[in-house]
Design an enzyme around this catalytic site. Structure first.
Site, short mmCIF file in Angstrom:
data_model
loop_
_atom_site.label_atom_id
_atom_site.label_comp_id
_atom_site.label_asym_id
_atom_site.label_seq_id
_atom_site.Cartn_x
_atom_site.Cartn_y
_atom_site.Cartn_z
N ASP A 82 -31.74 3.09 13.57
CA ASP A 82 -30.41 3.69 13.56
C ASP A 82 -29.37 2.60 13.76
O ASP A 82 -29.67 1.55 14.34
CB ASP A 82 -30.28 4.76 14.64
CG ASP A 82 -29.00 5.57 14.50
OD1 ASP A 82 -28.52 5.73 13.35
OD2 ASP A 82 -28.47 6.04 15.52
N CYS B 120 0.82 -1.21 0.00
CA CYS B 120 0.00 0.00 0.00
C CYS B 120 0.85 1.26 0.00
O CYS B 120 0.33 2.36 -0.24
CB CYS B 120 -0.99 -0.01 1.17
SG CYS B 120 -0.22 -0.12 2.77
N ASP C 212 -32.40 6.88 9.67
CA ASP C 212 -31.31 7.83 9.88
C ASP C 212 -30.48 7.94 8.60
O ASP C 212 -29.49 7.25 8.43
CB ASP C 212 -30.45 7.33 11.05
CG ASP C 212 -29.44 8.37 11.48
OD1 ASP C 212 -29.72 9.55 11.29
OD2 ASP C 212 -28.37 8.00 11.99
#
Length: 319
Positions: free
Chosen positions: A146, A64, A217
């Site tokens: 939520d 990476c 939400d």
DNA sequence: GCGACAG
DNA sequence: ATCTTGTCGC
């Protein structure tokens, strides 16, 4: 073009795809977060690519350090910082200027082979058409859903509260926990939260704890492709939903508090002495009744079903 | 340079 | 949403 009730698309493992893609960067070349995101099918996922790479558990296998900023700056590196990242890049023969910039014209690689899964999800959202209609019969109960996440964002707890609409009092609630396999990418929230939310809805229905309409939400129509999580959840579960978001994803709020995008009303800003929330129709609801339901249930900034779902899911996640 | 693209 | 490896445009 069929606009609804297509089978929900398969959700790709973006983590594994990112790690595999970067192994194809030739030695002595670099790529950028945005280029990897483009290989996934949407450049706006650049930040999610950064987040995924930051969780790289096998730097030997997945290099990476080869992913840099789009302006050529080296960028961050969890295992040793910019110094170590620069050292690794230099060891590959990549020149870094004194001000820390890599000449991308010379070193850039972006020719990834990929089936661009995010583009596929994007197309699905383009085809998706929310059903907007009046609720019709009187509302007796309102639900709120939520999701709260663990620190590593790999696990989540979702809560469905059941409220009496007129009394604005909680009658019951349902809990669902699940692993989370898809990163947060703006405008792709559905693919992160739909698996856990649809299980939650099903569980609430089985327990006879489901409401006439559910506050979600997140957004419904307030979405670049009018395909927010509230709309998709409604379509997938066959329930009436309303989107309630704490910040504006797209569109512009006018002086009349309506949110418009491309000259169309997609939602409404509601301010009742607190920071505003942004309401939009989700599935089989319409904006005016959505706004009035939300407004009537607002004692604090969030309507009570959502506020309680938030409090419960957070506290359950903590344990 | 700073703020934006839900959670 | 947590606790921070982006990118673009105003």
């Amino acid at each position: 073009m069929v606009k609804k009730r297509e089978p929900f698309p398969e959700i790709p493992d973006l983590y594994q795809m990112v790690y595999e893609l970067i192994t194809y960067i030739p030695k002595g070349r670099v790529s950028t977060y945005g280029a990897v995101a483009e290989a996934l099918g949407d450049k706006t996922a650049a930040r999610a690519v950064g987040k995924i790479l930051s969780e790289n558990s096998n730097p030997e296998l997945y290099p990476c350090y080869k992913i840099v900023y789009s302006d050529g700056a080296v960028g961050n590196y969890r295992l040793g910082g910019v110094t170590e990242k620069s050292r690794l890049l230099s060891a590959d023969g990549i020149k870094i200027s004194d001000d820390g910039i890599i000449d991308l014209k010379r070193y850039f690689f972006g020719n990834f082979v990929s089936d661009k899964p995010l583009a596929r999800l994007h197309e699905y959202q383009d085809r998706f058409m929310p059903e907007i209609e009046s609720i019709g019969s009187a509302i007796r109960t309102v639900g709120g859903v939520d999701v709260s996440y663990s620190g590593d964002s790999k696990n989540a707890v979702a809560v469905y509260t059941l409220f009496d609409f007129k009394m604005n009092k909680m009658l019951d609630y349902t809990i669902q926990s699940d692993k989370i396999c898809f990163p947060y990418i703006p405008s792709y929230l559905s693919f992160r939260e739909l698996p856990i939310l649809s299980k939650l809805i099903e569980k609430a229905e089985l327990g006879k704890k489901s409401a006439d309409v559910v506050l979600v939400d997140g957004n419904g129509l307030i979405h670049p492709r009018n395909s927010g999580v509230a709309s998709m959840l409604g379509a997938v579960c066959g329930i009436k939903t309303i989107g309630v978001a704490k910040s504006l994803l797209c569109g512009t709020a006018g002086d009349d508090n309506f949110i418009r995008m491309n000259n169309k009303v997609i939602g409404k800003r509601i301010t009742k002495g607190f920071k505003p929330v942004f309401v939009s129709a989700g599935w089989k609801t319409d904006l005016s009744e959505a706004a009035s339901i939300v407004s009537e249930m607002m004692i604090r900034r969030l309507p009570e079903p959502l506020r309680m779902a938030h409090i419960l899911s957070k506290s359950l996640m903590a344990n």
